[in-house]
Design an enzyme around this catalytic site. Sequence first.
Site, PDB file in Angstrom:
ATOM      1  N   SER A 144       0.846  -1.191   0.000  1.00 49.45           N
ATOM      2  CA  SER A 144       0.000   0.000   0.000  1.00 49.45           C
ATOM      3  C   SER A 144       0.879   1.238   0.000  1.00 49.45           C
ATOM      4  O   SER A 144       2.035   1.186   0.438  1.00 49.45           O
ATOM      5  CB  SER A 144      -0.900   0.015   1.242  1.00 49.45           C
ATOM      6  OG  SER A 144      -1.531   1.274   1.418  1.00 49.45           O
ATOM      7  N   TYR A 157      -1.996  -0.861  10.300  1.00 44.99           N
ATOM      8  CA  TYR A 157      -2.068  -1.079   8.856  1.00 44.99           C
ATOM      9  C   TYR A 157      -0.759  -0.660   8.192  1.00 44.99           C
ATOM     10  O   TYR A 157      -0.191  -1.403   7.381  1.00 44.99           O
ATOM     11  CB  TYR A 157      -3.243  -0.285   8.283  1.00 44.99           C
ATOM     12  CG  TYR A 157      -3.481  -0.507   6.809  1.00 44.99           C
ATOM     13  CD1 TYR A 157      -4.064  -1.687   6.351  1.00 44.99           C
ATOM     14  CD2 TYR A 157      -3.128   0.468   5.875  1.00 44.99           C
ATOM     15  CE1 TYR A 157      -4.283  -1.890   5.001  1.00 44.99           C
ATOM     16  CE2 TYR A 157      -3.350   0.275   4.528  1.00 44.99           C
ATOM     17  CZ  TYR A 157      -3.932  -0.906   4.086  1.00 44.99           C
ATOM     18  OH  TYR A 157      -4.146  -1.097   2.755  1.00 44.99           O
TER      19      TYR A 157
END
Length: 260
Positions: A144, A157
């Site tokens: 990401s 995350y």
Amino acid sequence: MSEQQCGIGGRVVVVTGGGAGIGLGIVKVLAQQGARVVMAECNPEGSRTSAALCEQGLDVRFIPCDVGDPASIDALFAEVRSHYPRLDGLVNNAGLTIHGDFLEASLESWERMVNVNLRSVFLCSQHAARMMAGAGGAIVNISSNHAGASSEGFEGYAATKGGITAMTRAMAWSLGKHRIRVNSLSPGLTLTDHIGQLMSDKPELGRFYHALHATQRINQPEDVGQLAAFLLSDASISLTGADLMADNGLSAHLFNRSGI
């Protein structure tokens, strides 16, 4: 290099978390390009989704798998071995996002994200690499843009995605001698069902999201699928240990444009 060499037609590829969102976009593109795709998905609805794709003439097999459970990963690859003579590619896409106040974050949520987002990449890649060793293949780890720059409340995350990107570099060297290439792909904001609903409910949010990007657009899941197909193909033969940023220029901008 011929078009056939560059493509992925006939190749067997496992996609984790392939039943929805980015994962489904990847599954669709790979199958449309002629790959034999294993949709590994914890949601039983994946069975209907894969059946619908098969009705379109695509080669997609649903195998239930919870990547947060090592035993489920073992079962996934045992079934892959029983159905296919070989494995050519793996896309580690399955992931979990838990967002919240850092001071209130629980150890349970932290461990859940580590297990689903990071440990699963290690375990699935190890299984896949054992199947591909010698014959060769490619692994694509979905990271990401949060791996490089993040926001408040995304500590778990960001940590797991950063871990994926870092692990990819080491894996590229560990597996290169086995003729296996390993790259990470880092999507930015992508139009999943959840994001689409948010933008539909709040049109001003959609305008804000688009303005954050150099191209004034956000990813479609199939955009990520096209890049995954490229990384799985021989067209990317010189790429290993790389991270491909796919965020429409968001991370290239120096200043936060939240004031727009």
